[in-house]
Scaffold this motif. Structure first.
Motif, short mmCIF file in Angstrom:
data_model
loop_
_atom_site.label_atom_id
_atom_site.label_comp_id
_atom_site.label_asym_id
_atom_site.label_seq_id
_atom_site.Cartn_x
_atom_site.Cartn_y
_atom_site.Cartn_z
N LYS A 41 -11.37 6.73 -7.12
CA LYS A 41 -11.56 5.29 -7.26
C LYS A 41 -10.34 4.64 -7.91
O LYS A 41 -9.89 3.57 -7.49
CB LYS A 41 -12.81 5.03 -8.11
CG LYS A 41 -13.17 3.58 -8.18
CD LYS A 41 -14.50 3.38 -8.88
CE LYS A 41 -14.88 1.92 -8.86
NZ LYS A 41 -16.17 1.68 -9.50
N ALA A 42 -9.77 5.31 -8.91
CA ALA A 42 -8.60 4.75 -9.60
C ALA A 42 -7.39 4.70 -8.67
O ALA A 42 -6.64 3.72 -8.68
CB ALA A 42 -8.28 5.60 -10.83
N SER A 45 -7.85 1.87 -6.21
CA SER A 45 -7.63 0.58 -6.86
C SER A 45 -6.16 0.32 -7.11
O SER A 45 -5.67 -0.79 -6.92
CB SER A 45 -8.37 0.53 -8.20
OG SER A 45 -9.76 0.63 -7.99
N SER A 46 -5.42 1.35 -7.53
CA SER A 46 -4.00 1.15 -7.81
C SER A 46 -3.23 0.85 -6.53
O SER A 46 -2.34 0.01 -6.52
CB SER A 46 -3.41 2.35 -8.52
OG SER A 46 -3.39 3.48 -7.66
N ARG A 48 -4.46 -0.59 -3.80
CA ARG A 48 -4.84 -1.93 -3.37
C ARG A 48 -4.17 -2.99 -4.25
O ARG A 48 -3.67 -4.00 -3.75
CB ARG A 48 -6.35 -2.09 -3.46
CG ARG A 48 -6.87 -3.46 -3.05
CD ARG A 48 -8.32 -3.64 -3.47
NE ARG A 48 -8.44 -3.58 -4.90
CZ ARG A 48 -9.38 -2.90 -5.55
NH1 ARG A 48 -10.29 -2.20 -4.89
NH2 ARG A 48 -9.43 -2.88 -6.88
N ASP A 49 -4.13 -2.76 -5.55
CA ASP A 49 -3.64 -3.79 -6.46
C ASP A 49 -2.12 -3.89 -6.48
O ASP A 49 -1.59 -4.89 -6.97
CB ASP A 49 -4.17 -3.53 -7.87
CG ASP A 49 -5.67 -3.76 -7.94
OD1 ASP A 49 -6.19 -4.48 -7.07
OD2 ASP A 49 -6.33 -3.23 -8.85
#
Length: 117
Positions: A41-42, A45-46, A48-49
């Motif tokens: 998940k991390a 997220s990284s 995508r961000d």
């Protein structure tokens, strides 16, 4: 059947994963299965961000440039400024224009006046 001792390979893999999740809270830093889920998940997220950060900074630069160009006179806007920059083939990107707009407004006024004429 004889007993097989597993050795250190699996433990080494788990400790490597635990080092990644050492700053997580609760079971997310202690239990192997939840650690792997949180790691995935991390990383998602990284990834995508990173794209989102580029988008957000571009929006910020555009807002800053637009605010300063509209201060000068009401008829001139950001879109006309960028259009005129491309027409005149002036190679200034939005980041540099935003820095000029913040630090030295007169310089941006000079650039816009040169482009108009």
């Amino acid at each position: 059947m004889t007993r097989v001792k597993r050795g250190y390979i699996a433990r080494r893999r788990r400790t490597k994963i635990r080092l990644f999740a050492s700053t997580f809270r609760g079971a997310h830093s202690r239990l192997t299965r939840t650690i792997t889920q949180q790691k995935m998940k991390a990383l998602v997220s990284s990834h995508r961000d990173r794209g989102r950060k580029k988008r957000d900074f571009r929006r910020l630069w555009i807002t800053r440039i637009n605010a300063v160009t509209r201060e000068n006179d009401l008829s001139y806007s950001y879109s006309r400024l960028i259009h005129d920059l491309y027409k005149r083939q002036v190679l200034l990107n939005r980041k540099i224009l935003a820095q000029i707009a913040i630090s030295n407004k007169n310089c941006l006024y000079i650039i816009s006046n040169k482009i108009i004429k």
